[in-house]
Scaffold this active site. Sequence first.
Site, mmCIF file in Angstrom:
data_model
loop_
_atom_site.group_PDB
_atom_site.id
_atom_site.type_symbol
_atom_site.label_atom_id
_atom_site.label_comp_id
_atom_site.label_asym_id
_atom_site.label_seq_id
_atom_site.Cartn_x
_atom_site.Cartn_y
_atom_site.Cartn_z
ATOM 1 N N ARG A 121 -13.732 -8.524 2.035
ATOM 2 C CA ARG A 121 -12.299 -8.306 1.775
ATOM 3 C C ARG A 121 -11.519 -9.567 2.153
ATOM 4 O O ARG A 121 -10.605 -9.981 1.446
ATOM 5 C CB ARG A 121 -11.779 -7.105 2.578
ATOM 6 C CG ARG A 121 -12.363 -5.764 2.192
ATOM 7 C CD ARG A 121 -11.951 -5.328 0.798
ATOM 8 N NE ARG A 121 -10.513 -5.284 0.641
ATOM 9 C CZ ARG A 121 -9.717 -4.275 1.037
ATOM 10 N NH1 ARG A 121 -10.263 -3.196 1.566
ATOM 11 N NH2 ARG A 121 -8.416 -4.322 0.853
ATOM 12 N N HIS A 157 -7.360 0.679 -6.421
ATOM 13 C CA HIS A 157 -7.583 -0.154 -5.230
ATOM 14 C C HIS A 157 -8.287 -1.449 -5.670
ATOM 15 O O HIS A 157 -9.451 -1.681 -5.363
ATOM 16 C CB HIS A 157 -8.442 0.624 -4.221
ATOM 17 C CG HIS A 157 -8.460 0.036 -2.848
ATOM 18 N ND1 HIS A 157 -7.677 -1.033 -2.468
ATOM 19 C CD2 HIS A 157 -9.183 0.373 -1.736
ATOM 20 C CE1 HIS A 157 -7.913 -1.313 -1.201
ATOM 21 N NE2 HIS A 157 -8.825 -0.493 -0.730
ATOM 22 N N GLN A 194 -10.271 -4.015 -3.273
ATOM 23 C CA GLN A 194 -11.593 -3.583 -2.829
ATOM 24 C C GLN A 194 -12.666 -3.972 -3.848
ATOM 25 O O GLN A 194 -13.783 -4.339 -3.490
ATOM 26 C CB GLN A 194 -11.603 -2.061 -2.614
ATOM 27 C CG GLN A 194 -12.917 -1.545 -2.078
ATOM 28 C CD GLN A 194 -13.209 -1.995 -0.652
ATOM 29 O OE1 GLN A 194 -12.362 -1.847 0.221
ATOM 30 N NE2 GLN A 194 -14.393 -2.537 -0.420
ATOM 31 N N ASP A 249 -17.104 7.300 -1.950
ATOM 32 C CA ASP A 249 -15.877 7.159 -1.156
ATOM 33 C C ASP A 249 -15.583 8.530 -0.553
ATOM 34 O O ASP A 249 -16.238 9.530 -0.917
ATOM 35 C CB ASP A 249 -14.736 6.703 -2.093
ATOM 36 C CG ASP A 249 -13.435 6.385 -1.361
ATOM 37 O OD1 ASP A 249 -13.448 6.262 -0.117
ATOM 38 O OD2 ASP A 249 -12.390 6.277 -2.048
ATOM 39 N N CYS A 278 -16.256 1.794 0.392
ATOM 40 C CA CYS A 278 -15.137 0.928 0.786
ATOM 41 C C CYS A 278 -14.761 1.094 2.258
ATOM 42 O O CYS A 278 -14.123 0.226 2.828
ATOM 43 C CB CYS A 278 -13.942 1.172 -0.119
ATOM 44 S SG CYS A 278 -13.239 2.835 0.013
ATOM 45 N N ARG A 310 0.878 -1.182 0.000
ATOM 46 C CA ARG A 310 0.000 0.000 0.000
ATOM 47 C C ARG A 310 0.906 1.220 0.000
ATOM 48 O O ARG A 310 1.717 1.408 0.908
ATOM 49 C CB ARG A 310 -0.908 -0.002 1.231
ATOM 50 C CG ARG A 310 -1.651 1.313 1.385
ATOM 51 C CD ARG A 310 -2.765 1.263 2.400
ATOM 52 N NE ARG A 310 -3.919 0.552 1.882
ATOM 53 C CZ ARG A 310 -5.153 0.654 2.393
ATOM 54 N NH1 ARG A 310 -5.373 1.423 3.424
ATOM 55 N NH2 ARG A 310 -6.148 -0.022 1.872
HETATM 56 N N1 NVA Z 1 -9.837 6.705 -1.632
HETATM 57 C C1 NVA Z 1 -9.494 6.287 -0.291
HETATM 58 C C2 NVA Z 1 -9.733 4.830 -0.111
HETATM 59 C C3 NVA Z 1 -9.443 4.322 1.276
HETATM 60 C C4 NVA Z 1 -9.638 2.839 1.406
HETATM 61 C C5 NVA Z 1 -8.028 6.634 -0.028
HETATM 62 O O1 NVA Z 1 -7.193 6.415 -0.907
HETATM 63 O O2 NVA Z 1 -7.731 7.134 1.066
HETATM 64 N N1 CP Z 2 -11.300 -0.076 2.382
HETATM 65 C C1 CP Z 2 -10.041 -0.154 2.836
HETATM 66 O O1 CP Z 2 -9.098 -0.434 2.089
HETATM 67 O O2 CP Z 2 -9.906 0.057 4.168
HETATM 68 P P1 CP Z 2 -8.536 0.255 4.962
HETATM 69 O O3 CP Z 2 -7.956 1.573 4.549
HETATM 70 O O4 CP Z 2 -8.964 0.229 6.402
HETATM 71 O O5 CP Z 2 -7.600 -0.874 4.635
#
Ligand code: NVA
Ligand code: CP
Length: 308
Positions: A294, A131, A134, A226, A266, A104
């Site tokens: 997930r 992502h 997800q 989101d 998500c 990540r």
């Molecule tokens: N768009 C959000 C998704 C979090 C799971 C981010 O990147 O923070």
């Molecule tokens: N939806 C998601 O990826 O959640 P986290 O940021 O908690 O991993």
Amino acid sequence: MTTRHFLTLLDLSTGELEQLIQRASELKKMQHAGEIFEPLKNQVLGMIFEKSSTRTRVSFETGMAQFGGSAIFLSSRDTQLGRGEPIEDSARVLSSMVDAVIIRTFEHQMVERFADYSSVPVINALTDDYHPCQLLADMQTYVEHRGSIRGKTVTWIGDGNNMCHSYMNAALRFGFHLNITTPEGYEPKSEVGQQPATKTENRTSSFTLMNDPIEAATGSDLIVTDVWASMGQEDESSTRNEVFKRYQVDSELMSHANSDALFMHCLPAHRGEEVSAEVIDGKQSVVWDEAENRLHAQKALLEFLLSQ
Ligand code: NVA
Ligand code: CP
């Protein structure tokens, strides 16, 4: 043996993705029945996190434990990668020790560079651009509640962000129509829409950009949103809260979708910003199943990638 990676949904074919979703539901039933299934005994997953996470970290760690393997959490604060060791060197070293790596991070290019030098599967656990994990859970959730998503209409409302880009890929692979409605200047990156369908799929990208949230929600089978400010955009929060006001998913907006439409997010969510409490905690919301899935979807992904 070829090493398969999962950096975007487009790394898998439609057939592979559909099978994976089906397998995820099977693994879910097995786990709920208390069945012990340990296909990854002695295998180790390396998990590099340069951003926060609750669901992604816990679902991958739990999935590896349930499969008889283990996971090592690697925070960028504690690794040499975080102190500037080249991505290519880190990839060669880590992949000589573990069986798969999830990452990540910020720039999508980082996971691509890592994958180029990794001898084991690399999974994108979220970048600024995509992502995909997800989306496996989202597609599984839709199918479990409503059956096939092929030919359905899905509406993305809010920021044209990493999740939106992965929905665009999903539209291509799973064969649904995607309405995207964002404030001006927050549209998804245009190059995502230009990724071609593979020859065998004989399908073209299927999304429409719309200005009006109500028009975008009308006749929709699934409404998805989101956060308005993603990780790394915290400084823009107050500006974005103003710009995105008209794009909140509330009961009024949901009333324009089909009566059996589902709502997904998500998570983490901000009630009163991108979604009203009434909607996320209401009858059409499937966010808790979506979060649980997930675990099951990623177990199916690990099984798939590690059995290549
Ligand atoms: N768009 C959000 C998704 C979090 C799971 C981010 O990147 O923070
Ligand atoms: N939806 C998601 O990826 O959640 P986290 O940021 O908690 O991993």
